[in-house]
Design an enzyme around this catalytic site. Structure first.
Site, PDB file in Angstrom:
ATOM      1  N   CYS A 266       0.849  -1.183   0.000  1.00 45.69           N
ATOM      2  CA  CYS A 266       0.000   0.000   0.000  1.00 45.69           C
ATOM      3  C   CYS A 266       0.893   1.244   0.000  1.00 45.69           C
ATOM      4  O   CYS A 266       2.113   1.148   0.181  1.00 45.69           O
ATOM      5  CB  CYS A 266      -0.920   0.007   1.220  1.00 45.69           C
ATOM      6  SG  CYS A 266      -0.046   0.126   2.801  1.00 45.69           S
TER       7      CYS A 266
ATOM      8  N   CYS B 289       2.484   6.430   8.129  1.00 46.25           N
ATOM      9  CA  CYS B 289       1.558   6.618   7.016  1.00 46.25           C
ATOM     10  C   CYS B 289       0.686   7.848   7.285  1.00 46.25           C
ATOM     11  O   CYS B 289       0.150   7.995   8.385  1.00 46.25           O
ATOM     12  CB  CYS B 289       0.682   5.377   6.864  1.00 46.25           C
ATOM     13  SG  CYS B 289      -0.663   5.566   5.683  1.00 46.25           S
TER      14      CYS B 289
ATOM     15  N   HIS C 223      -1.382  -4.886  18.144  1.00 41.15           N
ATOM     16  CA  HIS C 223      -0.895  -4.532  16.806  1.00 41.15           C
ATOM     17  C   HIS C 223      -0.206  -3.170  16.876  1.00 41.15           C
ATOM     18  O   HIS C 223      -0.641  -2.280  17.608  1.00 41.15           O
ATOM     19  CB  HIS C 223      -2.059  -4.486  15.821  1.00 41.15           C
ATOM     20  CG  HIS C 223      -1.658  -4.301  14.403  1.00 41.15           C
ATOM     21  ND1 HIS C 223      -1.326  -3.063  13.885  1.00 41.15           N
ATOM     22  CD2 HIS C 223      -1.529  -5.181  13.369  1.00 41.15           C
ATOM     23  CE1 HIS C 223      -1.013  -3.196  12.600  1.00 41.15           C
ATOM     24  NE2 HIS C 223      -1.138  -4.462  12.263  1.00 41.15           N
TER      25      HIS C 223
ATOM     26  N   GLU D 126      -0.045  -0.563  14.971  1.00 40.75           N
ATOM     27  CA  GLU D 126      -0.879   0.605  14.715  1.00 40.75           C
ATOM     28  C   GLU D 126      -1.808   0.887  15.885  1.00 40.75           C
ATOM     29  O   GLU D 126      -1.977   2.047  16.294  1.00 40.75           O
ATOM     30  CB  GLU D 126      -1.713   0.422  13.442  1.00 40.75           C
ATOM     31  CG  GLU D 126      -2.588   1.630  13.130  1.00 40.75           C
ATOM     32  CD  GLU D 126      -3.556   1.401  11.980  1.00 40.75           C
ATOM     33  OE1 GLU D 126      -4.663   1.984  12.013  1.00 40.75           O
ATOM     34  OE2 GLU D 126      -3.219   0.651  11.044  1.00 40.75           O
TER      35      GLU D 126
ATOM     36  N   THR E  92      -6.909   1.075  10.594  1.00 39.43           N
ATOM     37  CA  THR E  92      -7.067   1.370   9.168  1.00 39.43           C
ATOM     38  C   THR E  92      -7.123   0.127   8.286  1.00 39.43           C
ATOM     39  O   THR E  92      -7.696   0.170   7.195  1.00 39.43           O
ATOM     40  CB  THR E  92      -5.924   2.271   8.666  1.00 39.43           C
ATOM     41  OG1 THR E  92      -4.670   1.594   8.846  1.00 39.43           O
ATOM     42  CG2 THR E  92      -5.906   3.594   9.405  1.00 39.43           C
TER      43      THR E  92
ATOM     44  N   SER F  55      -1.613  -8.860   9.727  1.00 44.93           N
ATOM     45  CA  SER F  55      -3.040  -8.827  10.056  1.00 44.93           C
ATOM     46  C   SER F  55      -3.867  -8.653   8.791  1.00 44.93           C
ATOM     47  O   SER F  55      -4.881  -9.332   8.588  1.00 44.93           O
ATOM     48  CB  SER F  55      -3.319  -7.675  11.033  1.00 44.93           C
ATOM     49  OG  SER F  55      -4.694  -7.559  11.311  1.00 44.93           O
TER      50      SER F  55
ATOM     51  N   SER G 271       1.164  -5.865   2.550  1.00 49.59           N
ATOM     52  CA  SER G 271       2.535  -5.910   3.065  1.00 49.59           C
ATOM     53  C   SER G 271       3.402  -6.885   2.278  1.00 49.59           C
ATOM     54  O   SER G 271       4.526  -7.184   2.685  1.00 49.59           O
ATOM     55  CB  SER G 271       2.520  -6.315   4.547  1.00 49.59           C
ATOM     56  OG  SER G 271       1.853  -7.553   4.716  1.00 49.59           O
TER      57      SER G 271
END
Length: 299
Positions: free
Chosen positions: A12, A99, A133, A135, A171, A237, A285
């Site tokens: 991404c 990001c 996680h 994030e 996200t 994930s 990823s």
């Protein structure tokens, strides 16, 4: 046998940006530390390690702080405010590759938390995501660790349905799963007698549009082939979510971590029937070069 690689698969924008930042830094100095794996893909991590990227955990910042000119990269997942404070205290230069979408979500959660703290009774921030996680850790940090993290309807007992709330999603989560969770929360609010109260429960659409659009395109791709080889890292994930989505559409979908898995997986699939068209795809990823390596091995 026809072979096709999914044009919509691969990194991404946030991951591309983080890896590009790392490569530019390494080209200039030849050495750089990264807080955790830059991406949840062992092959890509190994490639960058060969170029000089060294992975450390949070307790390693103090250990490397004494090195002259030390620089530490913050990956696309982002970090909580405590990481920035610790780096400043130790005099460590951070290269921030968070990001932009994650960064914007961090700010939204920070402002939402401040709003909830000003309420009477005090409100709460709920985050739909995977506990632990990277994030999610960064998102929770915007609330000083006071957020309620839920990963499924089974976790809703951790929410106080007599207190106002703001709900956000990691996200990279499924938009469909998030929608179902919101409906469950609405039902519980109604049962608690707050269903008609304006502004009591507000849920924000914070799933990355790239991830959301990827799901629909992946379903279309999976239907167009006889077999899907899904390439992903073990700890991704997003990879787990997209693999399961793909398998629902195309039952003859198998998970691979690299070209070394091709022979065994294809032997298993060949026993299930004829194969005319094989599709290769992956998570956000998964590097393109790894999918191409799988294709080369299959050929």
């Amino acid at each position: 046998m026809q072979l096709v690689i999914d044009d919509n698969a691969g990194f991404c924008f946030g991951v591309v940006r983080a890896i590009g930042t790392a490569e530019a830094e390494l080209q200039g100095a030849g050495s750089l530390y990264c807080l955790g794996d830059i991406v949840h893909n062992a092959a890509e991590v190994a490639r960058l390690r060969e170029r000089g990227l060294k992975v450390i955990e949070h307790d390693g910042i103090e250990r490397v702080a004494s090195e002259k000119g030390v620089r530490v990269l913050i990956r696309a997942h982002g970090e909580p405010p405590s990481t920035y404070r610790e780096a400043e205290r130790l005099g460590v230069k951070l290269i921030d590759a968070t990001c932009p979408i994650v960064l914007a979500l961090q700010q939204r959660i920070k402002h939402g938390y401040e709003d909830m703290c000003s309420r009477s009774p005090k409100g709460q921030v709920v985050i739909f995501g995977k506990p632990g996680h990277a994030e999610v850790v960064g998102l929770c940090g915007q609330t000083e660790g006071d957020a309620v993290v839920v990963s499924s309807a089974e976790d809703l007992d951790g929410i106080d349905f007599n207190r106002p709330m703001r709900i956000y999603s990691q996200t990279t989560k499924s938009r469909e799963e998030y929608a179902r969770l919101i409906e469950n929360v609405k039902q519980r609010c109604t049962e608690a007698g707050h269903g008609d109260e304006e502004d009591f429960m507000v849920a924000y659409d914070t799933v990355c549009s790239r991830v959301a659009n990827r799901a629909a395109r992946l379903e279309e791709f999976a239907r167009s082939v006889d077999v899907v080889l899904f390439v992903s890292g073990r700890g991704s994930s997003n990879g787990h979510y997209l693999f399961e989505l793909c398998k629902r559409v195309q039952p003859r979908t198998v998970l691979l971590y690299g070209p070394e898995d091709v022979k065994g997986k294809m032997s298993e699939l060949a026993l299930e029937g004829e194969i005319e068209k094989v599709g290769i795809t992956g998570a956000t990823s998964t590097p393109r070069w790894l999918m191409e390596a799988v294709a080369a091995e299959l050929k």
